[in-house]
Motif scaffolding. Sequence first.
Motif, PDB file in Angstrom:
ATOM      1  N   THR A  68      62.613  34.500   0.555  1.00  0.00           N
ATOM      2  CA  THR A  68      62.567  33.218  -0.155  1.00  0.00           C
ATOM      3  C   THR A  68      61.152  32.750  -0.462  1.00  0.00           C
ATOM      4  OG1 THR A  68      62.639  32.005   1.947  1.00  0.00           O
ATOM      5  CG2 THR A  68      64.754  32.480   0.872  1.00  0.00           C
ATOM      6  N   ALA A  69      60.125  33.309   0.201  1.00  0.00           N
ATOM      7  CA  ALA A  69      58.759  32.841  -0.044  1.00  0.00           C
ATOM      8  C   ALA A  69      57.757  33.887   0.396  1.00  0.00           C
ATOM      9  CB  ALA A  69      58.493  31.525   0.699  1.00  0.00           C
ATOM     10  N   VAL A  70      56.643  33.962  -0.366  1.00  0.00           N
ATOM     11  CA  VAL A  70      55.465  34.761   0.001  1.00  0.00           C
ATOM     12  C   VAL A  70      54.298  33.790   0.048  1.00  0.00           C
ATOM     13  CG1 VAL A  70      53.928  36.650  -0.620  1.00  0.00           C
ATOM     14  CG2 VAL A  70      56.384  36.838  -1.093  1.00  0.00           C
ATOM     15  N   HIS A  71      53.680  33.626   1.207  1.00  0.00           N
ATOM     16  CA  HIS A  71      52.725  32.539   1.425  1.00  0.00           C
ATOM     17  C   HIS A  71      51.260  32.950   1.267  1.00  0.00           C
ATOM     18  CE1 HIS A  71      55.750  29.684   2.826  1.00  0.00           C
ATOM     19  NE2 HIS A  71      56.271  30.663   3.570  1.00  0.00           N
ATOM     20  N   PHE A  72      50.959  34.151   0.834  1.00  0.00           N
ATOM     21  CA  PHE A  72      49.568  34.591   0.780  1.00  0.00           C
ATOM     22  C   PHE A  72      49.262  35.198  -0.586  1.00  0.00           C
ATOM     23  CE2 PHE A  72      52.097  38.151   2.181  1.00  0.00           C
ATOM     24  CZ  PHE A  72      51.610  39.219   1.437  1.00  0.00           C
ATOM     25  N   ARG A  73      47.982  35.255  -0.860  1.00  0.00           N
ATOM     26  CA  ARG A  73      47.515  35.972  -2.036  1.00  0.00           C
ATOM     27  C   ARG A  73      47.027  37.343  -1.595  1.00  0.00           C
ATOM     28  NH1 ARG A  73      43.341  32.549  -5.488  1.00  0.00           N
ATOM     29  NH2 ARG A  73      42.294  32.553  -3.458  1.00  0.00           N
ATOM     30  N   GLU A  74      47.426  38.351  -2.300  1.00  0.00           N
ATOM     31  CA  GLU A  74      47.104  39.717  -1.922  1.00  0.00           C
ATOM     32  C   GLU A  74      45.588  39.926  -1.859  1.00  0.00           C
ATOM     33  OE1 GLU A  74      49.144  41.724  -5.004  1.00  0.00           O
ATOM     34  OE2 GLU A  74      51.059  41.784  -3.931  1.00  0.00           O
ATOM     35  N   GLY A  75      45.138  40.513  -0.737  1.00  0.00           N
ATOM     36  CA  GLY A  75      43.718  40.777  -0.551  1.00  0.00           C
ATOM     37  C   GLY A  75      42.968  39.662   0.139  1.00  0.00           C
ATOM     38  N   ASP A  76      43.642  38.548   0.454  1.00  0.00           N
ATOM     39  CA  ASP A  76      42.964  37.422   1.103  1.00  0.00           C
ATOM     40  C   ASP A  76      42.770  37.693   2.596  1.00  0.00           C
ATOM     41  OD1 ASP A  76      42.663  35.982  -1.150  1.00  0.00           O
ATOM     42  OD2 ASP A  76      44.172  34.458  -0.700  1.00  0.00           O
ATOM     43  N   ASN A  77      41.793  37.007   3.168  1.00  0.00           N
ATOM     44  CA  ASN A  77      41.644  36.967   4.618  1.00  0.00           C
ATOM     45  C   ASN A  77      42.520  35.845   5.163  1.00  0.00           C
ATOM     46  OD1 ASN A  77      39.706  39.064   5.135  1.00  0.00           O
ATOM     47  ND2 ASN A  77      38.151  37.770   4.194  1.00  0.00           N
ATOM     48  N   VAL A  78      43.267  36.143   6.205  1.00  0.00           N
ATOM     49  CA  VAL A  78      44.160  35.152   6.801  1.00  0.00           C
ATOM     50  C   VAL A  78      43.832  35.029   8.281  1.00  0.00           C
ATOM     51  CG1 VAL A  78      46.004  35.566   5.131  1.00  0.00           C
ATOM     52  CG2 VAL A  78      45.940  36.887   7.254  1.00  0.00           C
ATOM     53  N   ASP A  79      44.168  33.872   8.845  1.00  0.00           N
ATOM     54  CA  ASP A  79      43.984  33.634  10.275  1.00  0.00           C
ATOM     55  C   ASP A  79      45.210  34.096  11.040  1.00  0.00           C
ATOM     56  OD1 ASP A  79      41.491  32.449   9.822  1.00  0.00           O
ATOM     57  OD2 ASP A  79      42.410  30.478   9.467  1.00  0.00           O
ATOM     58  N   ALA A  80      45.025  34.297  12.341  1.00  0.00           N
ATOM     59  CA  ALA A  80      46.164  34.635  13.187  1.00  0.00           C
ATOM     60  C   ALA A  80      47.168  33.488  13.167  1.00  0.00           C
ATOM     61  CB  ALA A  80      45.703  34.909  14.612  1.00  0.00           C
ATOM     62  N   SER A 168      54.818  35.649  10.351  1.00  0.00           N
ATOM     63  CA  SER A 168      53.439  35.156  10.364  1.00  0.00           C
ATOM     64  C   SER A 168      52.491  36.285  10.741  1.00  0.00           C
ATOM     65  CB  SER A 168      53.292  33.990  11.350  1.00  0.00           C
ATOM     66  OG  SER A 168      53.679  34.393  12.652  1.00  0.00           O
ATOM     67  N   ALA A 169      51.197  36.061  10.529  1.00  0.00           N
ATOM     68  CA  ALA A 169      50.180  37.078  10.800  1.00  0.00           C
ATOM     69  C   ALA A 169      49.970  37.217  12.308  1.00  0.00           C
ATOM     70  CB  ALA A 169      48.869  36.702  10.125  1.00  0.00           C
ATOM     71  N   PRO A 170      50.107  38.423  12.853  1.00  0.00           N
ATOM     72  CA  PRO A 170      49.892  38.599  14.297  1.00  0.00           C
ATOM     73  C   PRO A 170      48.428  38.556  14.698  1.00  0.00           C
ATOM     74  CG  PRO A 170      50.359  40.706  13.264  1.00  0.00           C
ATOM     75  CD  PRO A 170      50.516  39.668  12.195  1.00  0.00           C
ATOM     76  N   GLN A 171      47.523  38.639  13.719  1.00  0.00           N
ATOM     77  CA  GLN A 171      46.090  38.633  14.002  1.00  0.00           C
ATOM     78  C   GLN A 171      45.357  38.185  12.743  1.00  0.00           C
ATOM     79  OE1 GLN A 171      45.143  42.757  14.740  1.00  0.00           O
ATOM     80  NE2 GLN A 171      45.115  43.250  12.571  1.00  0.00           N
ATOM     81  N   ALA A 172      44.096  37.879  12.908  1.00  0.00           N
ATOM     82  CA  ALA A 172      43.263  37.572  11.746  1.00  0.00           C
ATOM     83  C   ALA A 172      42.870  38.870  11.053  1.00  0.00           C
ATOM     84  CB  ALA A 172      42.026  36.800  12.172  1.00  0.00           C
ATOM     85  N   GLY A 173      42.742  38.825   9.743  1.00  0.00           N
ATOM     86  CA  GLY A 173      42.347  40.021   9.013  1.00  0.00           C
ATOM     87  C   GLY A 173      42.587  39.873   7.526  1.00  0.00           C
ATOM     88  N   ARG A 174      42.448  40.992   6.842  1.00  0.00           N
ATOM     89  CA  ARG A 174      42.650  41.021   5.391  1.00  0.00           C
ATOM     90  C   ARG A 174      44.046  41.554   5.109  1.00  0.00           C
ATOM     91  NH1 ARG A 174      39.326  40.905   1.015  1.00  0.00           N
ATOM     92  NH2 ARG A 174      37.498  40.994   2.371  1.00  0.00           N
ATOM     93  N   VAL A 175      44.808  40.790   4.342  1.00  0.00           N
ATOM     94  CA  VAL A 175      46.182  41.162   4.037  1.00  0.00           C
ATOM     95  C   VAL A 175      46.199  42.024   2.776  1.00  0.00           C
ATOM     96  CG1 VAL A 175      46.678  39.122   2.629  1.00  0.00           C
ATOM     97  CG2 VAL A 175      48.537  40.253   3.855  1.00  0.00           C
ATOM     98  N   THR A 192      57.626  48.782   5.160  1.00  0.00           N
ATOM     99  CA  THR A 192      56.475  47.886   5.245  1.00  0.00           C
ATOM    100  C   THR A 192      56.492  46.875   4.111  1.00  0.00           C
ATOM    101  OG1 THR A 192      55.147  49.618   6.299  1.00  0.00           O
ATOM    102  CG2 THR A 192      53.964  47.788   5.304  1.00  0.00           C
ATOM    103  N   LEU A 193      56.389  45.587   4.469  1.00  0.00           N
ATOM    104  CA  LEU A 193      56.297  44.536   3.455  1.00  0.00           C
ATOM    105  C   LEU A 193      54.854  44.384   2.970  1.00  0.00           C
ATOM    106  CD1 LEU A 193      58.596  41.821   5.099  1.00  0.00           C
ATOM    107  CD2 LEU A 193      59.212  43.582   3.427  1.00  0.00           C
ATOM    108  N   THR A 194      53.915  44.475   3.886  1.00  0.00           N
ATOM    109  CA  THR A 194      52.483  44.455   3.558  1.00  0.00           C
ATOM    110  C   THR A 194      51.733  44.968   4.774  1.00  0.00           C
ATOM    111  OG1 THR A 194      50.672  43.112   2.654  1.00  0.00           O
ATOM    112  CG2 THR A 194      52.012  42.108   4.384  1.00  0.00           C
ATOM    113  N   THR A 195      50.443  45.114   4.649  1.00  0.00           N
ATOM    114  CA  THR A 195      49.605  45.553   5.764  1.00  0.00           C
ATOM    115  C   THR A 195      48.555  44.484   6.052  1.00  0.00           C
ATOM    116  OG1 THR A 195      48.113  46.740   4.277  1.00  0.00           O
ATOM    117  CG2 THR A 195      49.932  47.992   5.256  1.00  0.00           C
ATOM    118  N   LEU A 196      48.080  44.493   7.292  1.00  0.00           N
ATOM    119  CA  LEU A 196      47.065  43.537   7.724  1.00  0.00           C
ATOM    120  C   LEU A 196      46.027  44.300   8.533  1.00  0.00           C
ATOM    121  CD1 LEU A 196      46.193  40.546   7.857  1.00  0.00           C
ATOM    122  CD2 LEU A 196      47.519  40.356   9.968  1.00  0.00           C
TER     123      LEU A 196
END
Length: 393
Positions: A68-80, A168-175, A192-196
């Motif tokens: 129902t939702a994708v909350h990130f932009r591809e290639g962004d850095n995200v927090d844990a 949610s992101a299990p760790q900080a990193g680049r999605v 795999t839906l995406t990698t982090l």
Amino acid sequence: MRWIKLGLPLTTLLLGACDDAQPPAAPPPEVFVVTASEQPYQPERTFSARIDSRSDVNITAQVSGKLTAVHFREGDNVDAGAPLFDIDPAPYKAALDRAKAEQERARATLADAKSNLQRANKLIEKGYISDSEYDTLKTRKLEAEAAEQSARAAMESAQVDLSYTHISAPQAGRVGRSVASVGDVVSPSYGTLTTLVGGNDMQAVFQIPERLLTDAAMSDNQPKASDIEVGLIMPNGSEYPYTGNIVYVSNRVNTNTGTVEVRAAMPNPKDLLRPGMYVQAQVRLKESLSGLMIPQAALQVDQQGTYVFTVNENNRVLRTNLQTGERFGENVLVTEGMQAGAKVILQGIQKVRPGSEVVVSEYKPATQAHTGSQPIPATDTNDEETSNGSDAP
């Protein structure tokens, strides 16, 4: 006429005397020398390496449902803990409500069974109920307890499934890129839906020959891992601004390649390193060593081995046999056969032979010699023997 007759024998005598005179001796040839000296050097080896990440995470769905939702932009850095995906939670909320209702029913049944057993405890003392009836009530109470525990576990499982609808992101990193889109039905088998990728857990992975590892292990001055640093040469040829440390050496040799895997942890504060990147790993000692150095151009090679021409205190030429090690820039490390302070002939080699007298001048290069820290592989001995015959280094 008498004078002429007397002059002819005299002239002949003088000419004969000139023929008997020895020609003047040739002066000793001039040679240019360098003084063998102790110089600092930093042993180094370069290996092809690839960058790997210890925190390369594949994000997958744990439950089935519509995205129902994708909350990130591809290639962004995200927090844990940052939200990544949402799966339709409606069926899992309904399942949780059913599980809560079943638990409430189990609690009520357990409460009733406990009350009946408490009354039975009083009645059996007075003989109003039989032992068989008492045992039945006791069994029903145990069954109610088990049913309540099962209902509680089912409710907890439903709560877990509902939480899995929020990824949610299990760790900080680049999605990475999102493989699934909103509206797709995903499941644990979807993949795999995406990698982090975590930015601070990069490693340079390279292979070293088993011979090199054996030589290091058998050396009297075997360096520790803490004495070694690893630098990187980036794909564009630039030097990576940070150095790393060796954190892993494989406990076995690859039988196909005869090499041992080594991993070096590399800092990545500027996010320059990416998994899969190919680089050059430069393995070197942190502290420089000191060794006897002479110019590579002074070396001569024949069937008896490697040697140089040196000049003693009487300006006489000597042949000095020696053993050499690695080459550093224009110099070569002398491991045996020479002491510091020896005067080594660098120019004028073809003019001398052992025992001959020479005029000694100090060699002064037009430019500063580059010693460097990178050992240069030894060239073919036939090529060396040919090249060393030249007058200039």
